[in-house]
Design an enzyme around this catalytic site. Structure first.
Site, PDB file in Angstrom:
ATOM      1  N   TYR A  82       0.837  -1.199   0.000  1.00  0.00           N
ATOM      2  CA  TYR A  82       0.000   0.000   0.000  1.00  0.00           C
ATOM      3  C   TYR A  82       0.867   1.242   0.000  1.00  0.00           C
ATOM      4  CZ  TYR A  82       0.879   0.963   4.967  1.00  0.00           C
ATOM      5  OH  TYR A  82       1.462   1.270   6.169  1.00  0.00           O
ATOM      6  N   ARG A 111       8.423   4.310  -4.559  1.00  0.00           N
ATOM      7  CA  ARG A 111       8.372   3.338  -3.464  1.00  0.00           C
ATOM      8  C   ARG A 111       7.327   2.262  -3.722  1.00  0.00           C
ATOM      9  NH1 ARG A 111       7.446   5.383   2.652  1.00  0.00           N
ATOM     10  NH2 ARG A 111       5.355   5.733   1.832  1.00  0.00           N
ATOM     11  N   HIS A 116      -0.532 -21.269  -0.080  1.00  0.00           N
ATOM     12  CA  HIS A 116       0.537 -20.341   0.251  1.00  0.00           C
ATOM     13  C   HIS A 116       1.334 -19.930  -0.979  1.00  0.00           C
ATOM     14  CE1 HIS A 116      -0.414 -21.528   4.341  1.00  0.00           C
ATOM     15  NE2 HIS A 116       0.448 -20.644   4.814  1.00  0.00           N
ATOM     16  N   GLU A 141      12.342   2.515  14.154  1.00  0.00           N
ATOM     17  CA  GLU A 141      11.393   3.558  13.742  1.00  0.00           C
ATOM     18  C   GLU A 141      10.205   3.521  14.687  1.00  0.00           C
ATOM     19  OE1 GLU A 141      10.029   2.662   9.762  1.00  0.00           O
ATOM     20  OE2 GLU A 141       9.936   0.518  10.185  1.00  0.00           O
ATOM     21  N   LEU A 144      11.154   1.345   7.189  1.00  0.00           N
ATOM     22  CA  LEU A 144      10.561   1.776   5.931  1.00  0.00           C
ATOM     23  C   LEU A 144      11.189   3.109   5.545  1.00  0.00           C
ATOM     24  CD1 LEU A 144       8.327   1.291   3.759  1.00  0.00           C
ATOM     25  CD2 LEU A 144       6.901   2.831   5.120  1.00  0.00           C
TER      26      LEU A 144
END
Length: 294
Positions: free
Chosen positions: A32, A51, A102, A182, A206
């Protein structure tokens, strides 16, 4: 929010449905992005799309649109929801297969694309002289080893954020092997003796679009900055702590666990950076233009 986008069509949120066989639903098999827009103008759009493309490539999901197509859909969704200051959430999953397995479907199925908007609250950086700052707590980083991928698999982040909320804080700053990684939904900066520091990019964090902009602005305006490891002790002894994200921009942290940071007020380096950040945003998004929506 009056309209969302799903697989090529704009519709009311109540009309948007996906298959229960969608791998985003079954496996959190998707990625996302969250792109802010001010005055109806997408902010750092190219950086967000770069990204997005990287995350898709890392998990081997086909990018369903070109950058031009993504921009067209994002701008159309903004207009459909009144424009102004909104964030665009976009999600791409691997799609719906005939059976739960999977392993990836073979042949590949069509990715599922979903987009929606949310209002952006007025960020602290817009009013640096009256900002009150936030409280954070420290927690062990329990997430997986590829935090550089913006995956929809956010259960660990949600659990960490909920612990912060339950403790009366707005964010959890995460520690792994004695070093800051983070926040549960943010990047972290500290300032000490006039020098700003932030952890370097790696698989452990990230690569935040706002993080990168803060780094750029520090270099442009002569604010001393280092991209380096930050120990837990350095975090606790910092003169200033900031957290950054696309929708909250740059937020000063004035209390960590039960300790006051600095003098308990947003610090001078944060105020300087906030000024540069807001000026940059206003120039890019036409917020100084007549009839602009602040």
């Amino acid at each position: 929010m009056t309209q969302v986008y799903l697989n090529g069509a704009f519709m009311a949120p109540a009309d948007a449905t996906i298959s229960p066989m969608d791998r985003g639903f079954l496996f959190a098999d998707g990625i996302y992005e969250v792109i802010p827009a001010y005055n109806g103008v997408l902010f750092r759009f190219e950086e967000h799309l770069i990204r997005l493309e990287r995350s898709l490539a890392e998990v081997d999901i086909r990018n369903p649109h070109s950058r031009a197509q993504w921009r067209e859909r994002c701008e159309q969704l903004l207009r459909a929801n009144g424009g102004g200051n909104l964030s665009v959430y976009l999600q791409v999953t691997r799609g719906a297969a005939e059976k739960r397995d999977h392993a990836f479907p073979s042949p590949a199925v069509t990715p599922t694309v979903f987009m929606m908007t949310n209002p952006i609250a007025i960020p602290a950086a817009d009013s640096p002289e009256t900002a009150v700052g936030a409280r954070a707590i420290t927690l062990d980083d329990i997430r997986w080893a590829r935090c550089d991928i913006k995956s929809v698999s956010l259960l660990p982040n949600s659990l960490l954020r909920q612990q912060a909320v339950a403790a009366g804080a707005s964010e959890a700053i995460l520690l792994r092997d004695g070093f800051v990684t983070e926040g549960s939904a943010s990047n972290v900066f500290i300032a000490k003796a006039g020098t700003i520091a932030t952890p370097p990019k790696s698989h452990a964090i990230l690569g935040g679009i706002t993080r990168d902009l803060v780094v750029e602005l520090c270099h442009q305006h002569g604010l001393a900055l280092e991209e380096r490891e930050i120990t837990e002790m350095q975090l606790r002894q910092a003169d200033e702590i900031w957290i950054t994200s696309s929708t909250k921009e740059v937020v000063p942290v004035i209390q960590l666990n039960n300790a006051i940071i600095g003098n308990g007020m947003p610090g001078p380096l944060w105020k300087a950076l906030a000024h540069h950040y807001v000026q940059h945003k206003r120039r890019l998004c036409g917020l100084d233009a007549p009839n602009a929506h602040d």
